[in-house]
Design a protein around this motif. Sequence first.
Motif, mmCIF file in Angstrom:
data_model
loop_
_atom_site.group_PDB
_atom_site.id
_atom_site.type_symbol
_atom_site.label_atom_id
_atom_site.label_comp_id
_atom_site.label_asym_id
_atom_site.label_seq_id
_atom_site.Cartn_x
_atom_site.Cartn_y
_atom_site.Cartn_z
ATOM 1 N N GLN A 144 -10.501 -50.144 -67.589
ATOM 2 C CA GLN A 144 -10.907 -48.861 -66.690
ATOM 3 C C GLN A 144 -8.948 -47.670 -67.422
ATOM 4 N N HIS A 145 -9.482 -47.084 -67.204
ATOM 5 C CA HIS A 145 -7.949 -46.327 -67.256
ATOM 6 C C HIS A 145 -7.674 -45.438 -65.962
ATOM 7 N N ILE A 146 -6.972 -45.309 -65.913
ATOM 8 C CA ILE A 146 -7.123 -44.772 -64.129
ATOM 9 C C ILE A 146 -6.090 -43.972 -63.554
ATOM 10 N N LEU A 147 -6.076 -42.881 -63.204
ATOM 11 C CA LEU A 147 -4.627 -42.233 -62.376
ATOM 12 C C LEU A 147 -4.868 -41.961 -61.718
ATOM 13 N N PHE A 148 -3.108 -42.470 -60.740
ATOM 14 C CA PHE A 148 -2.508 -42.602 -60.012
ATOM 15 C C PHE A 148 -1.370 -41.175 -59.478
ATOM 16 N N VAL B 230 3.463 -36.093 -66.610
ATOM 17 C CA VAL B 230 2.438 -37.000 -66.497
ATOM 18 C C VAL B 230 3.361 -38.666 -67.195
ATOM 19 N N GLY B 231 3.191 -39.815 -66.601
ATOM 20 C CA GLY B 231 3.223 -40.835 -66.936
ATOM 21 C C GLY B 231 1.743 -41.249 -68.124
ATOM 22 N N PHE B 232 2.323 -42.657 -68.990
ATOM 23 C CA PHE B 232 1.696 -43.380 -69.940
ATOM 24 C C PHE B 232 1.823 -44.319 -70.878
ATOM 25 N N LEU B 233 1.768 -45.171 -70.560
ATOM 26 C CA LEU B 233 2.015 -46.633 -70.765
ATOM 27 C C LEU B 233 2.468 -46.509 -72.866
ATOM 28 N N ARG B 234 3.645 -47.099 -73.336
ATOM 29 C CA ARG B 234 4.678 -46.398 -74.586
ATOM 30 C C ARG B 234 3.161 -47.332 -75.601
ATOM 31 N N GLY B 235 2.215 -47.067 -76.679
ATOM 32 C CA GLY B 235 2.298 -47.963 -76.898
ATOM 33 C C GLY B 235 0.529 -48.114 -76.954
ATOM 34 N N SER B 236 0.367 -46.794 -75.533
ATOM 35 C CA SER B 236 -1.601 -47.142 -75.274
ATOM 36 C C SER B 236 -1.949 -45.980 -75.666
ATOM 37 N N LYS B 237 -3.025 -46.377 -77.533
ATOM 38 C CA LYS B 237 -3.379 -45.241 -77.928
ATOM 39 C C LYS B 237 -4.898 -44.209 -77.276
ATOM 40 N N LYS B 238 -5.255 -44.840 -76.488
ATOM 41 C CA LYS B 238 -6.030 -44.213 -74.988
ATOM 42 C C LYS B 238 -6.021 -43.327 -74.292
ATOM 43 N N ALA B 239 -4.790 -43.558 -74.037
ATOM 44 C CA ALA B 239 -3.304 -42.803 -72.575
ATOM 45 C C ALA B 239 -3.119 -41.602 -73.870
ATOM 46 N N GLN B 240 -2.526 -42.128 -75.130
ATOM 47 C CA GLN B 240 -2.331 -40.283 -75.992
ATOM 48 C C GLN B 240 -3.277 -39.812 -75.921
ATOM 49 N N ILE C 51 8.296 -38.108 -61.783
ATOM 50 C CA ILE C 51 6.625 -37.615 -62.295
ATOM 51 C C ILE C 51 5.690 -37.542 -61.085
ATOM 52 N N GLY C 52 4.584 -36.853 -61.696
ATOM 53 C CA GLY C 52 3.685 -36.407 -61.313
ATOM 54 C C GLY C 52 2.695 -37.004 -61.059
ATOM 55 N N ALA C 53 2.083 -37.463 -62.197
ATOM 56 C CA ALA C 53 1.160 -38.536 -62.285
ATOM 57 C C ALA C 53 0.912 -39.668 -63.369
ATOM 58 N N TYR C 54 0.620 -40.614 -62.668
ATOM 59 C CA TYR C 54 0.864 -42.032 -63.921
ATOM 60 C C TYR C 54 -0.899 -42.447 -64.042
ATOM 61 N N LEU C 55 -1.080 -42.400 -65.940
ATOM 62 C CA LEU C 55 -2.098 -43.179 -66.463
ATOM 63 C C LEU C 55 -2.194 -43.965 -66.565
ATOM 64 N N ALA C 56 -2.852 -44.524 -65.927
ATOM 65 C CA ALA C 56 -2.566 -46.157 -65.939
ATOM 66 C C ALA C 56 -4.152 -46.822 -66.245
ATOM 67 N N GLY C 57 -3.683 -47.971 -67.223
ATOM 68 C CA GLY C 57 -4.519 -49.024 -67.680
ATOM 69 C C GLY C 57 -4.014 -49.976 -68.519
ATOM 70 N N PRO C 58 -4.617 -51.491 -68.353
ATOM 71 C CA PRO C 58 -5.423 -51.686 -67.479
ATOM 72 C C PRO C 58 -5.623 -51.546 -66.012
ATOM 73 N N VAL D 99 -11.336 -42.742 -62.325
ATOM 74 C CA VAL D 99 -11.108 -43.771 -63.340
ATOM 75 C C VAL D 99 -11.049 -42.401 -64.608
ATOM 76 N N LEU D 100 -10.911 -42.188 -65.580
ATOM 77 C CA LEU D 100 -11.029 -41.624 -66.184
ATOM 78 C C LEU D 100 -11.733 -41.774 -67.888
ATOM 79 N N THR D 101 -11.570 -43.408 -68.108
ATOM 80 C CA THR D 101 -12.576 -43.826 -68.506
ATOM 81 C C THR D 101 -12.796 -45.442 -68.321
ATOM 82 N N GLU D 102 -13.490 -45.295 -69.381
ATOM 83 C CA GLU D 102 -14.414 -47.521 -69.642
ATOM 84 C C GLU D 102 -14.016 -47.555 -70.418
ATOM 85 N N THR D 103 -13.608 -48.709 -70.894
ATOM 86 C CA THR D 103 -14.448 -48.784 -72.232
ATOM 87 C C THR D 103 -14.543 -50.412 -71.978
#
Length: 234
Positions: free
Chosen positions: A93-97, A124-134, A163-170, A192-196
Amino acid sequence: MAACVCLAGTPPREVLVFTTPTNEGVFTQYQREVLKEIHIRTGIECMLKELPKKRSLVDANKGEYAGVAARIRGLETDYPNLKMVGVSHFTVQHILFAKKKDIIETVNDIGTLTEHAARTGYIVGFLRGSKKAQTLLSELPAKKKVALDSPEKAFKILEMGRIGAYLAGPGIVNRAILKKRFSRSGIQEICVLTETQLFPYVHAKYAYLIPVLENALQSMVDDGTLDSIRNTLE
């Protein structure tokens, strides 16, 4: 990467060593528990080897390891020697916090995230290298998103309001970090934004084992073992 092991009813075989990216915390623990259960059900001894993300794929594709432990469908396109085991053992799951009240009350999917970020200007922050987040954040201008090196850093600067939000996964990894280290921060899981689905892959030389692995994983799905493992960790 081999050692002798007994596959039920057959002569000794080698240990299967599966690669997984480093620094994935509780998700790595989940995979270890799944591999232990596969050993119990099949007699095939399986181990996990943590490697840098790209290397874990390249080395497995070369046949230096038996396969990769958990990846999305379609990996064969770029890594043709890897063959998918056709039963998913995890849904990532990719989740928003977030912490700010207006974000918590307004955002419930990727569309409202994009609209609200554009309107209010937060990052919005996301993890470097996450293609799903990008991909999910592709509609946001570059100045409204930032790549971060770790979940811990993301939660820290979210707590500080940088930052205002963090898009996180897993999701399983980030929920554990939030619970353990930032439970008093005021940060909340919004949606939960996506499930893969993720699947194990084996090198082509081990393709003959795919039916055995699929049967074991399907039995773990059917009797609730995978859910039980996940529930003990998340």
